[in-house]
Design a protein around this motif. Structure first.
Motif, PDB file in Angstrom:
ATOM      1  N   LEU A 129       0.720  -1.493  -0.177  1.00 41.19           N
ATOM      2  CA  LEU A 129       0.481  -0.052   0.262  1.00 41.19           C
ATOM      3  C   LEU A 129       0.976   1.184   0.031  1.00 41.19           C
ATOM      4  O   LEU A 129       0.660   2.184  -0.889  1.00 41.19           O
ATOM      5  N   LEU A 130       2.145   1.609   0.451  1.00 40.65           N
ATOM      6  CA  LEU A 130       2.916   2.478   0.965  1.00 40.65           C
ATOM      7  C   LEU A 130       3.549   2.570  -0.399  1.00 40.65           C
ATOM      8  O   LEU A 130       3.498   3.733  -1.313  1.00 40.65           O
ATOM      9  N   GLU A 131       3.132   1.101  -2.028  1.00 38.12           N
ATOM     10  CA  GLU A 131       4.538   1.613  -2.943  1.00 38.12           C
ATOM     11  C   GLU A 131       3.103   2.246  -3.679  1.00 38.12           C
ATOM     12  O   GLU A 131       3.656   2.677  -4.917  1.00 38.12           O
ATOM     13  N   ALA A 132       1.440   1.606  -3.610  1.00 42.22           N
ATOM     14  CA  ALA A 132       0.905   2.014  -4.071  1.00 42.22           C
ATOM     15  C   ALA A 132       1.335   3.530  -4.165  1.00 42.22           C
ATOM     16  O   ALA A 132       0.587   4.081  -5.308  1.00 42.22           O
ATOM     17  N   THR A 133       0.486   4.211  -3.082  1.00 37.16           N
ATOM     18  CA  THR A 133      -0.023   5.712  -2.401  1.00 37.16           C
ATOM     19  C   THR A 133       1.895   6.304  -3.341  1.00 37.16           C
ATOM     20  O   THR A 133       1.138   7.114  -4.108  1.00 37.16           O
ATOM     21  N   ARG A 134       2.967   5.853  -3.591  1.00 34.01           N
ATOM     22  CA  ARG A 134       4.401   6.651  -4.015  1.00 34.01           C
ATOM     23  C   ARG A 134       3.975   6.773  -5.434  1.00 34.01           C
ATOM     24  O   ARG A 134       4.096   7.426  -6.239  1.00 34.01           O
ATOM     25  N   SER A 135       3.000   5.545  -5.864  1.00 30.83           N
ATOM     26  CA  SER A 135       3.144   5.470  -7.706  1.00 30.83           C
ATOM     27  C   SER A 135       1.815   6.052  -7.917  1.00 30.83           C
ATOM     28  O   SER A 135       1.655   6.160  -8.919  1.00 30.83           O
ATOM     29  N   ASN A 136       1.018   6.763  -6.827  1.00 27.38           N
ATOM     30  CA  ASN A 136      -0.434   7.236  -6.868  1.00 27.38           C
ATOM     31  C   ASN A 136      -1.761   6.240  -7.733  1.00 27.38           C
ATOM     32  O   ASN A 136      -1.835   6.969  -8.656  1.00 27.38           O
ATOM     33  N   GLN A 137      -1.695   5.101  -7.205  1.00 25.65           N
ATOM     34  CA  GLN A 137      -2.248   4.183  -7.674  1.00 25.65           C
ATOM     35  C   GLN A 137      -2.916   4.158  -6.647  1.00 25.65           C
ATOM     36  O   GLN A 137      -3.226   4.798  -5.582  1.00 25.65           O
ATOM     37  N   LYS A 138      -5.051   3.486  -7.417  1.00 19.22           N
ATOM     38  CA  LYS A 138      -5.758   3.270  -6.400  1.00 19.22           C
ATOM     39  C   LYS A 138      -6.036   1.796  -6.249  1.00 19.22           C
ATOM     40  O   LYS A 138      -5.097   0.571  -7.099  1.00 19.22           O
ATOM     41  N   ASN A 180      -8.993 -11.676  12.290  1.00 20.48           N
ATOM     42  CA  ASN A 180      -8.812 -10.303  12.246  1.00 20.48           C
ATOM     43  C   ASN A 180      -8.742  -8.657  11.217  1.00 20.48           C
ATOM     44  O   ASN A 180      -8.418  -8.397  11.272  1.00 20.48           O
ATOM     45  N   TYR A 181     -10.212  -8.699  10.870  1.00 23.39           N
ATOM     46  CA  TYR A 181     -10.436  -8.120   9.876  1.00 23.39           C
ATOM     47  C   TYR A 181     -10.020  -7.006  10.240  1.00 23.39           C
ATOM     48  O   TYR A 181      -9.667  -6.407   9.447  1.00 23.39           O
ATOM     49  N   ASP A 182     -10.050  -6.483  11.897  1.00 27.54           N
ATOM     50  CA  ASP A 182      -9.090  -5.138  11.901  1.00 27.54           C
ATOM     51  C   ASP A 182      -8.398  -4.839  11.984  1.00 27.54           C
ATOM     52  O   ASP A 182      -7.772  -4.009  12.363  1.00 27.54           O
ATOM     53  N   GLU A 183      -7.134  -6.051  12.833  1.00 33.33           N
ATOM     54  CA  GLU A 183      -5.922  -6.007  12.077  1.00 33.33           C
ATOM     55  C   GLU A 183      -5.864  -5.066  10.260  1.00 33.33           C
ATOM     56  O   GLU A 183      -4.797  -4.517  10.531  1.00 33.33           O
ATOM     57  N   VAL A 184      -6.387  -6.573   9.763  1.00 30.19           N
ATOM     58  CA  VAL A 184      -6.102  -5.496   8.190  1.00 30.19           C
ATOM     59  C   VAL A 184      -6.807  -4.210   7.594  1.00 30.19           C
ATOM     60  O   VAL A 184      -5.858  -3.220   6.861  1.00 30.19           O
ATOM     61  N   MET A 185      -7.918  -3.883   8.677  1.00 30.67           N
ATOM     62  CA  MET A 185      -8.357  -2.863   8.273  1.00 30.67           C
ATOM     63  C   MET A 185      -7.659  -1.800   9.229  1.00 30.67           C
ATOM     64  O   MET A 185      -7.697  -0.382   7.969  1.00 30.67           O
ATOM     65  N   ASN A 186      -6.864  -1.295  10.019  1.00 34.58           N
ATOM     66  CA  ASN A 186      -5.882  -0.894  10.625  1.00 34.58           C
ATOM     67  C   ASN A 186      -5.201  -0.558   9.468  1.00 34.58           C
ATOM     68  O   ASN A 186      -5.024   0.742   8.774  1.00 34.58           O
ATOM     69  N   VAL A 187      -4.606  -1.152   8.713  1.00 31.84           N
ATOM     70  CA  VAL A 187      -2.971  -1.113   8.027  1.00 31.84           C
ATOM     71  C   VAL A 187      -3.608  -0.460   7.009  1.00 31.84           C
ATOM     72  O   VAL A 187      -3.604   0.677   6.148  1.00 31.84           O
ATOM     73  N   ILE A 188      -5.136  -0.879   6.218  1.00 25.91           N
ATOM     74  CA  ILE A 188      -5.510  -0.251   5.008  1.00 25.91           C
ATOM     75  C   ILE A 188      -6.100   1.491   5.491  1.00 25.91           C
ATOM     76  O   ILE A 188      -5.717   2.207   4.584  1.00 25.91           O
ATOM     77  N   HIS A 189      -6.321   1.737   6.310  1.00 25.80           N
ATOM     78  CA  HIS A 189      -7.401   3.001   6.468  1.00 25.80           C
ATOM     79  C   HIS A 189      -5.920   3.440   7.030  1.00 25.80           C
ATOM     80  O   HIS A 189      -6.209   5.124   6.767  1.00 25.80           O
ATOM     81  N   ARG A 190      -4.130   3.540   7.074  1.00 19.75           N
ATOM     82  CA  ARG A 190      -3.770   4.449   7.534  1.00 19.75           C
ATOM     83  C   ARG A 190      -3.213   4.769   5.832  1.00 19.75           C
ATOM     84  O   ARG A 190      -2.337   5.266   5.793  1.00 19.75           O
ATOM     85  N   SER A 191      -4.192   4.477   5.046  1.00 16.03           N
ATOM     86  CA  SER A 191      -3.242   4.415   3.463  1.00 16.03           C
ATOM     87  C   SER A 191      -4.661   5.294   2.795  1.00 16.03           C
ATOM     88  O   SER A 191      -5.908   4.962   3.560  1.00 16.03           O
ATOM     89  N   ASP A 192      -5.005   6.414   1.879  1.00 10.06           N
ATOM     90  CA  ASP A 192      -6.304   6.872   0.900  1.00 10.06           C
ATOM     91  C   ASP A 192      -6.187   5.622   0.356  1.00 10.06           C
ATOM     92  O   ASP A 192      -6.485   6.725  -0.963  1.00 10.06           O
ATOM     93  N   CYS A 193      -4.953   5.226  -0.697  1.00  6.49           N
ATOM     94  CA  CYS A 193      -5.232   4.518  -1.958  1.00  6.49           C
ATOM     95  C   CYS A 193      -6.023   3.239  -2.159  1.00  6.49           C
ATOM     96  O   CYS A 193      -6.427   3.225  -3.010  1.00  6.49           O
ATOM     97  N   VAL A 194      -6.443   2.676  -1.217  1.00  7.96           N
ATOM     98  CA  VAL A 194      -6.942   1.207  -1.307  1.00  7.96           C
ATOM     99  C   VAL A 194      -8.863   2.336  -1.200  1.00  7.96           C
ATOM    100  O   VAL A 194      -9.522   3.005  -0.071  1.00  7.96           O
ATOM    101  N   LYS A 195     -10.190   1.971  -2.427  1.00  9.07           N
ATOM    102  CA  LYS A 195     -11.274   2.321  -2.572  1.00  9.07           C
ATOM    103  C   LYS A 195     -12.126   1.623  -2.231  1.00  9.07           C
ATOM    104  O   LYS A 195     -13.307   1.709  -1.890  1.00  9.07           O
ATOM    105  N   VAL A 196     -11.832   0.039  -2.643  1.00  9.98           N
ATOM    106  CA  VAL A 196     -12.678  -1.146  -2.566  1.00  9.98           C
ATOM    107  C   VAL A 196     -11.978  -2.488  -1.910  1.00  9.98           C
ATOM    108  O   VAL A 196     -11.361  -2.049  -2.096  1.00  9.98           O
ATOM    109  N   CYS A 197     -12.849  -3.366  -1.207  1.00  2.00           N
ATOM    110  CA  CYS A 197     -12.809  -4.772  -0.775  1.00  2.00           C
ATOM    111  C   CYS A 197     -13.754  -5.237  -0.838  1.00  2.00           C
ATOM    112  O   CYS A 197     -14.836  -5.187  -1.297  1.00  2.00           O
ATOM    113  N   LEU A 198     -13.282  -6.548  -2.093  1.00  2.00           N
ATOM    114  CA  LEU A 198     -14.078  -7.438  -2.622  1.00  2.00           C
ATOM    115  C   LEU A 198     -13.602  -8.911  -1.706  1.00  2.00           C
ATOM    116  O   LEU A 198     -12.842  -8.841  -1.865  1.00  2.00           O
TER     117      LEU A 198
END
Length: 319
Positions: free
Chosen positions: A209-218, A240-258
Motif C-alpha cells: 500500500l505504501l508503494e501504491a501510494t507513492r505510485s499514485n495508484q488506486k 483479525n479483520y480489524d487488524e487488516v483494516m487498521n493497515v488499510i485505513h492508514r493509507s488513502d489508496c484503498v478504495k474498495v474491498c471485495l
C-alpha cells in the motif's frame, strides 16, 4: 450514456478496464443439498453457472477474471478432489485472458496447500497465497490469503495450524469449533472455517500500500473472507479483520474491498469511505439462474454489472 443492468454511468465515460467476478462455485458431482442453515445448494449446476459466466466475460471482452475462492465443495468425495479442481480450472481456462484465484475453506477441505496452489497457478512463497498485480498503471489489485493462520490447509503439526488451534481454544469454548453457540456479536467469527492474516502478510500489505501510494495508484483489496461487519454475517468475517483494516485505513489508496464466503452477499461503506462488496454465491443458484458479474473500472468508481442473483452495485469513491 451507458447503462449497466439498471445502473447509469452519469459521465458516459468508457471504463479504464473491465473484469469478471465469481465466488463460491463449490462444484461437486453429488446430489443437491442444503447448508447448515437449510439454504438449498446446487452442486452440479454450479459448473453451468461458471460456463455461462465465462461465455459472457468473453463477449464483454473482460481484461481478466477473479475467482473469490471455494472452487469445489467440502462434500466433494475426497478421491475426486484433484480431478474436480482440475475440471473447474479447465472451465476457467476457457476465458480469453488471465484468471486470478483465491483459496477458500472448501478448497482446503479437499487439498493441502502444496497441491492446491500449483493447480490454481498461485505463485507465492512458502505456501502462502497472497499476491498483487497491476493491470493498468492507475490501479493495483491486492489478493489476501485469508487462511494464512488457519486450522485447515497446513500440515497438522505446522506452526500456523498450532497457532490457529490455540487461538480457537481461547476464543471459542464449544467442542465443535465451527459452532458459534454462546458466542456474542463479533465474537461469532471465531470459527474453524474462518482464518486470519498473519504478521508477515500484514507487513507485506503495508509495504504494497505504501508503494501504491507513492505510485499514485488506486487499490482494490480482494479476500475470500469479508473485512467489514456491515457487509457480512458475523460468522463469515476474517478473524483479525480489524487488524487488516487498521493497515488499510492508514493509507488513502484503498478504495474498495471485495470478498466472497458469505453466500447471501452484501455491501457497505465504512467510516473511512471504503466500499465493501461481498459477492453472492454461484452455488446457491437454482437451475437456470446465475450469480456472477463484470466490473467496469473508472477513475472515480467501480460499477458492478451483476447477472442473476448477483446484485448490480455502483461504488463511487468518496476520496
Amino acid at each position: 450514456m451507458g447503462s449497466v443492468n439498471g445502473l447509469i454511468n452519469a459521465q458516459g465515460k468508457q471504463p479504464l478496464l473491465s473484469f469478471g467476478v465469481i465466488s463460491d462455485v463449490q462444484y461437486a458431482d453429488i446430489p443437491d443439498g442444503r447448508s447448515f442453515l437449510g439454504v438449498p445448494r446446487y452442486y452440479r449446476h454450479s459448473i453451468l453457472v461458471l460456463q455461462r459466466a465465462v461465455k459472457k466475460w468473453n463477449c464483454q471482452k473482460a481484461k481478466f477474471v477473479m475467482n473469490f475462492g471455494d472452487i469445489i465443495d467440502g462434500f466433494c468425495p475426497k478421491d475426486q478432489s484433484l480431478d474436480a479442481v482440475m475440471k473447474m480450472v479447465k472451465e476457467f481456462d476457457n476465458f480469453n485472458g488471465p484468471v486470478y484465484h483465491m483459496i477458500g475453506n472448501h478448497c482446503l477441505y479437499n487439498l493441502p496447500r502444496e497441491k492446491l496452489l500449483p493447480l490454481l497457478r498461485i505463485h507465492s512463497h512458502d505456501g502462502h497465497a497472497y499476491y498483487d498485480f497491476s493491470p493498468i498503471p492507475e490501479y493495483r489489485f491486492v489478493i489476501l490469503d485469508a487462511y494464512d493462520i488457519s486450522a485447515i490447509g497446513w500440515p497438522k503439526d505446522h506452526p500456523k495450524t498450532m497457532k490457529a488451534l490455540k487461538f480457537l481454544s481461547e476464543k471459542n469454548p464449544n467442542s465443535d469449533k465451527n459452532s458459534p453457540d454462546g458466542l456474542v456479536d463479533l465474537d461469532r467469527r471465531f470459527l474453524m472455517f474462518n482464518g486470519a492474516v498473519g504478521k508477515e502478510q500484514l507487513e507485506w500489505l503495508d509495504h504494497v500500500l505504501l508503494e501504491a501510494t507513492r505510485s499514485n495508484q488506486k487499490v482494490v483489496v480482494c479476500c475470500h473472507l469479508p473485512l467489514d461487519p456491515g457487509a457480512s454475517s458475523r460468522e463469515a468475517l476474517l478473524w483479525n479483520y480489524d487488524e487488516v483494516m487498521n493497515v488499510i485505513h492508514r493509507s488513502d489508496c484503498v478504495k474498495v474491498c471485495l470478498a466472497g464466503h458469505d453466500h447471501k452477499g452484501g455491501h457497505s461503506v465504512d467510516a473511512h469511505g471504503i466500499h465493501h462488496r461481498v459477492f453472492e454465491a454461484a452455488l446457491e443458484c437454482p437451475p437456470g439462474t446465475d450469480a456472477f458479474g463484470c466490473i467496469d473500472v473508472f477513475d472515480d468508481r467501480l460499477l458492478l454489472s451483476g447477472s442473476g442473483r448477483m446484485k448490480s452495485t455502483e461504488m463511487i469513491f468518496s476520496r
